[in-house]
Scaffold this motif. Sequence first.
Motif, PDB file in Angstrom:
ATOM      1  N   MET A   1       0.834  -1.191   0.000  1.00 29.91           N
ATOM      2  CA  MET A   1       0.000   0.000   0.000  1.00 29.91           C
ATOM      3  C   MET A   1       0.876   1.250   0.000  1.00 29.91           C
ATOM      4  SD  MET A   1      -2.887   1.250   2.760  1.00 29.91           S
ATOM      5  CE  MET A   1      -3.797  -0.296   2.640  1.00 29.91           C
ATOM      6  N   LYS A   2       0.438   2.275  -0.726  1.00 27.46           N
ATOM      7  CA  LYS A   2       1.180   3.519  -0.807  1.00 27.46           C
ATOM      8  C   LYS A   2       0.435   4.629  -0.059  1.00 27.46           C
ATOM      9  CE  LYS A   2       3.328   2.397  -5.250  1.00 27.46           C
ATOM     10  NZ  LYS A   2       3.504   2.760  -6.677  1.00 27.46           N
ATOM     11  N   LEU A   3       1.181   5.366   0.766  1.00 29.43           N
ATOM     12  CA  LEU A   3       0.619   6.486   1.511  1.00 29.43           C
ATOM     13  C   LEU A   3       1.181   7.780   0.932  1.00 29.43           C
ATOM     14  CD1 LEU A   3      -0.998   7.624   3.948  1.00 29.43           C
ATOM     15  CD2 LEU A   3       1.135   7.423   5.277  1.00 29.43           C
ATOM     16  N   LEU A   4       0.327   8.548   0.253  1.00 31.70           N
ATOM     17  CA  LEU A   4       0.733   9.826  -0.315  1.00 31.70           C
ATOM     18  C   LEU A   4       0.509  10.914   0.729  1.00 31.70           C
ATOM     19  CD1 LEU A   4      -0.983   9.572  -3.847  1.00 31.70           C
ATOM     20  CD2 LEU A   4       1.150   8.520  -3.046  1.00 31.70           C
ATOM     21  N   CYS A   5       1.544  11.692   1.032  1.00 29.68           N
ATOM     22  CA  CYS A   5       1.470  12.690   2.093  1.00 29.68           C
ATOM     23  C   CYS A   5       1.620  14.105   1.529  1.00 29.68           C
ATOM     24  CB  CYS A   5       2.561  12.444   3.123  1.00 29.68           C
ATOM     25  SG  CYS A   5       2.332  10.914   4.068  1.00 29.68           S
ATOM     26  N   PHE A   6       0.741  14.985   1.964  1.00 28.44           N
ATOM     27  CA  PHE A   6       0.691  16.358   1.462  1.00 28.44           C
ATOM     28  C   PHE A   6       1.050  17.335   2.582  1.00 28.44           C
ATOM     29  CE2 PHE A   6      -2.105  13.710  -1.000  1.00 28.44           C
ATOM     30  CZ  PHE A   6      -1.892  14.103  -2.317  1.00 28.44           C
ATOM     31  N   THR A  21       9.027   7.115   7.907  1.00 32.59           N
ATOM     32  CA  THR A  21       9.271   5.809   7.284  1.00 32.59           C
ATOM     33  C   THR A  21       9.639   4.741   8.308  1.00 32.59           C
ATOM     34  OG1 THR A  21      11.555   6.486   6.831  1.00 32.59           O
ATOM     35  CG2 THR A  21       9.967   6.802   5.073  1.00 32.59           C
ATOM     36  N   LYS A  22      10.322   5.132   9.390  1.00 35.67           N
ATOM     37  CA  LYS A  22      10.768   4.155  10.389  1.00 35.67           C
ATOM     38  C   LYS A  22       9.607   3.547  11.164  1.00 35.67           C
ATOM     39  CE  LYS A  22      13.141   7.456  12.336  1.00 35.67           C
ATOM     40  NZ  LYS A  22      14.039   8.232  13.240  1.00 35.67           N
ATOM     41  N   TRP A  23       8.438   4.211  11.132  1.00 36.55           N
ATOM     42  CA  TRP A  23       7.280   3.723  11.887  1.00 36.55           C
ATOM     43  C   TRP A  23       6.163   3.201  10.986  1.00 36.55           C
ATOM     44  CZ3 TRP A  23       8.978   8.816  13.710  1.00 36.55           C
ATOM     45  CH2 TRP A  23       9.816   8.729  14.810  1.00 36.55           C
ATOM     46  N   LEU A  24       6.330   3.273   9.675  1.00 37.47           N
ATOM     47  CA  LEU A  24       5.242   2.919   8.764  1.00 37.47           C
ATOM     48  C   LEU A  24       5.395   1.560   8.083  1.00 37.47           C
ATOM     49  CD1 LEU A  24       4.400   6.272   6.910  1.00 37.47           C
ATOM     50  CD2 LEU A  24       2.916   4.980   8.443  1.00 37.47           C
ATOM     51  N   SER A  25       6.586   1.018   8.055  1.00 36.21           N
ATOM     52  CA  SER A  25       6.802  -0.235   7.316  1.00 36.21           C
ATOM     53  C   SER A  25       5.766  -1.283   7.720  1.00 36.21           C
ATOM     54  CB  SER A  25       8.208  -0.765   7.615  1.00 36.21           C
ATOM     55  OG  SER A  25       8.434  -1.962   6.923  1.00 36.21           O
ATOM     56  N   PRO A  26       5.174  -1.999   6.721  1.00 36.57           N
ATOM     57  CA  PRO A  26       5.528  -2.078   5.293  1.00 36.57           C
ATOM     58  C   PRO A  26       4.791  -1.081   4.391  1.00 36.57           C
ATOM     59  CG  PRO A  26       3.872  -3.710   5.770  1.00 36.57           C
ATOM     60  CD  PRO A  26       4.128  -2.991   7.072  1.00 36.57           C
ATOM     61  N   ILE A  27       4.106  -0.113   4.978  1.00 41.86           N
ATOM     62  CA  ILE A  27       3.442   0.908   4.166  1.00 41.86           C
ATOM     63  C   ILE A  27       4.505   1.758   3.484  1.00 41.86           C
ATOM     64  CG2 ILE A  27       1.772   2.789   4.165  1.00 41.86           C
ATOM     65  CD1 ILE A  27       0.666   0.077   5.144  1.00 41.86           C
ATOM     66  N   GLN A  28       4.345   2.003   2.186  1.00 44.49           N
ATOM     67  CA  GLN A  28       5.304   2.829   1.443  1.00 44.49           C
ATOM     68  C   GLN A  28       4.885   4.296   1.499  1.00 44.49           C
ATOM     69  OE1 GLN A  28       5.748   1.823  -2.705  1.00 44.49           O
ATOM     70  NE2 GLN A  28       7.198   3.497  -3.097  1.00 44.49           N
ATOM     71  N   LEU A  29       5.720   5.109   2.141  1.00 42.13           N
ATOM     72  CA  LEU A  29       5.435   6.536   2.256  1.00 42.13           C
ATOM     73  C   LEU A  29       5.945   7.280   1.026  1.00 42.13           C
ATOM     74  CD1 LEU A  29       5.711   8.812   5.318  1.00 42.13           C
ATOM     75  CD2 LEU A  29       6.851   9.518   3.215  1.00 42.13           C
ATOM     76  N   ILE A  30       5.092   8.122   0.437  1.00 41.85           N
ATOM     77  CA  ILE A  30       5.473   8.927  -0.723  1.00 41.85           C
ATOM     78  C   ILE A  30       5.151  10.391  -0.429  1.00 41.85           C
ATOM     79  CG2 ILE A  30       5.127   9.351  -3.187  1.00 41.85           C
ATOM     80  CD1 ILE A  30       4.291   6.438  -3.468  1.00 41.85           C
ATOM     81  N   PRO A  31       6.174  11.208  -0.090  1.00 41.29           N
ATOM     82  CA  PRO A  31       5.927  12.633   0.133  1.00 41.29           C
ATOM     83  C   PRO A  31       5.634  13.326  -1.201  1.00 41.29           C
ATOM     84  CG  PRO A  31       8.046  11.911   1.063  1.00 41.29           C
ATOM     85  CD  PRO A  31       7.580  10.856   0.116  1.00 41.29           C
ATOM     86  N   ILE A  32       4.525  14.025  -1.290  1.00 42.07           N
ATOM     87  CA  ILE A  32       4.153  14.728  -2.511  1.00 42.07           C
ATOM     88  C   ILE A  32       4.598  16.184  -2.400  1.00 42.07           C
ATOM     89  CG2 ILE A  32       2.269  15.409  -4.040  1.00 42.07           C
ATOM     90  CD1 ILE A  32       2.858  12.384  -3.956  1.00 42.07           C
ATOM     91  N   GLU A  33       5.596  16.546  -3.178  1.00 43.18           N
ATOM     92  CA  GLU A  33       6.106  17.916  -3.152  1.00 43.18           C
ATOM     93  C   GLU A  33       5.254  18.817  -4.040  1.00 43.18           C
ATOM     94  OE1 GLU A  33       7.939  19.059  -1.067  1.00 43.18           O
ATOM     95  OE2 GLU A  33       9.866  18.053  -0.816  1.00 43.18           O
ATOM     96  N   LEU A  34       5.099  20.048  -3.604  1.00 37.62           N
ATOM     97  CA  LEU A  34       4.385  21.053  -4.386  1.00 37.62           C
ATOM     98  C   LEU A  34       5.385  21.878  -5.185  1.00 37.62           C
ATOM     99  CD1 LEU A  34       2.287  20.157  -2.259  1.00 37.62           C
ATOM    100  CD2 LEU A  34       1.544  22.545  -2.115  1.00 37.62           C
ATOM    101  N   PRO A  35       4.959  22.474  -6.293  1.00 34.29           N
ATOM    102  CA  PRO A  35       5.861  23.328  -7.071  1.00 34.29           C
ATOM    103  C   PRO A  35       6.416  24.462  -6.214  1.00 34.29           C
ATOM    104  CG  PRO A  35       3.847  22.884  -8.298  1.00 34.29           C
ATOM    105  CD  PRO A  35       3.629  22.348  -6.914  1.00 34.29           C
ATOM    106  N   GLY A  36       7.691  24.780  -6.443  1.00 34.22           N
ATOM    107  CA  GLY A  36       8.310  25.913  -5.775  1.00 34.22           C
ATOM    108  C   GLY A  36       9.032  25.604  -4.491  1.00 34.22           C
ATOM    109  N   ARG A  37       9.187  24.295  -4.178  1.00 29.43           N
ATOM    110  CA  ARG A  37       9.893  23.932  -2.951  1.00 29.43           C
ATOM    111  C   ARG A  37      10.477  22.533  -3.081  1.00 29.43           C
ATOM    112  NH1 ARG A  37       4.377  24.827  -0.609  1.00 29.43           N
ATOM    113  NH2 ARG A  37       4.318  25.657  -2.704  1.00 29.43           N
ATOM    114  N   GLY A  38      11.425  22.205  -2.222  1.00 25.49           N
ATOM    115  CA  GLY A  38      12.017  20.879  -2.209  1.00 25.49           C
ATOM    116  C   GLY A  38      12.581  20.487  -3.556  1.00 25.49           C
ATOM    117  N   SER A  39      12.262  19.272  -3.992  1.00 24.13           N
ATOM    118  CA  SER A  39      12.772  18.767  -5.265  1.00 24.13           C
ATOM    119  C   SER A  39      12.152  19.479  -6.464  1.00 24.13           C
ATOM    120  CB  SER A  39      12.520  17.263  -5.371  1.00 24.13           C
ATOM    121  OG  SER A  39      11.127  16.976  -5.297  1.00 24.13           O
ATOM    122  N   ARG A  40      11.119  20.306  -6.230  1.00 24.84           N
ATOM    123  CA  ARG A  40      10.455  21.039  -7.319  1.00 24.84           C
ATOM    124  C   ARG A  40      10.682  22.551  -7.174  1.00 24.84           C
ATOM    125  NH1 ARG A  40       4.453  18.844  -8.226  1.00 24.84           N
ATOM    126  NH2 ARG A  40       4.877  19.831 -10.231  1.00 24.84           N
TER     127      ARG A  40
END
Length: 241
Positions: A1-6, A21-40
């Motif tokens: 299962m994938k957990l998308l986080c906003f 992530t250290k407390w969610l396994s085996p749930i896959q955490l996916i941080p959703i970045e918004l434009p203008g910050r972080g990797s975007r």
Amino acid sequence: MKLLCFPYAGGSSFSIYRQWTKWLSPIQLIPIELPGRGSRMEEPLLYSLEELEENLFQDIVRNHIQENDRVALFGHSMGSLLAYRIGLRIGTDSPYSLVHTFLSGFDPLHLPRKKVYHRMSDREFMHEMCELGGTPIEVMQHEVMRNTFLPVLRADIQVVETYLESDRNVADCKLACDMSVLYGFHDNTMSDRIHSWNRYTHCRTEFKGFEGDHFFIVNDNQREVPTYVRKVLMEKLAVSI
């Protein structure tokens, strides 16, 4: 299962949620970045919910989920609005299975806001954001950091407030999954009508309080919140086996 986080307004999902992530396994955490910050960071900021929702949905289906994926959503404050809107799209006529949505630190959308921030002067705006507790005063006092952070925060607040001002029939749109509504016991941004979130889903709504203020997910409960999220999602997985 994938957990998308906003993220909450002005925040980077990776910075906010990476420790989970250290407390969610085996749930896959996916941080959703918004434009203008972080990797975007190099992408332009967006100022309307319609544009931002479309941008995020396209990014999610292109880069993060595939057909038949089981998906859960988590958002805090502004992120709750984004999780709700993306949840409507994932849960309606799509090849993805929306399992659960977590809405945290945000009043039901049909309620009037206590304050409208995006029309404030920079001085008023900075003071109010520091008062909420999520913006260290040192950031606002440092010119370079302030000039980088303030436009991002203002854009996000404008996205939320202009949407809420323009659409008062939001509760007519309901999620097709169970919801959890999380809140801080001492969050003075929220009303006593939080239980009217149950109007926003065709399914079950659970309410869960945590010690802390508006930023309880990072200030007081860095372990308790993801542990609760994992418990809920593992129960969903057990039912499906």
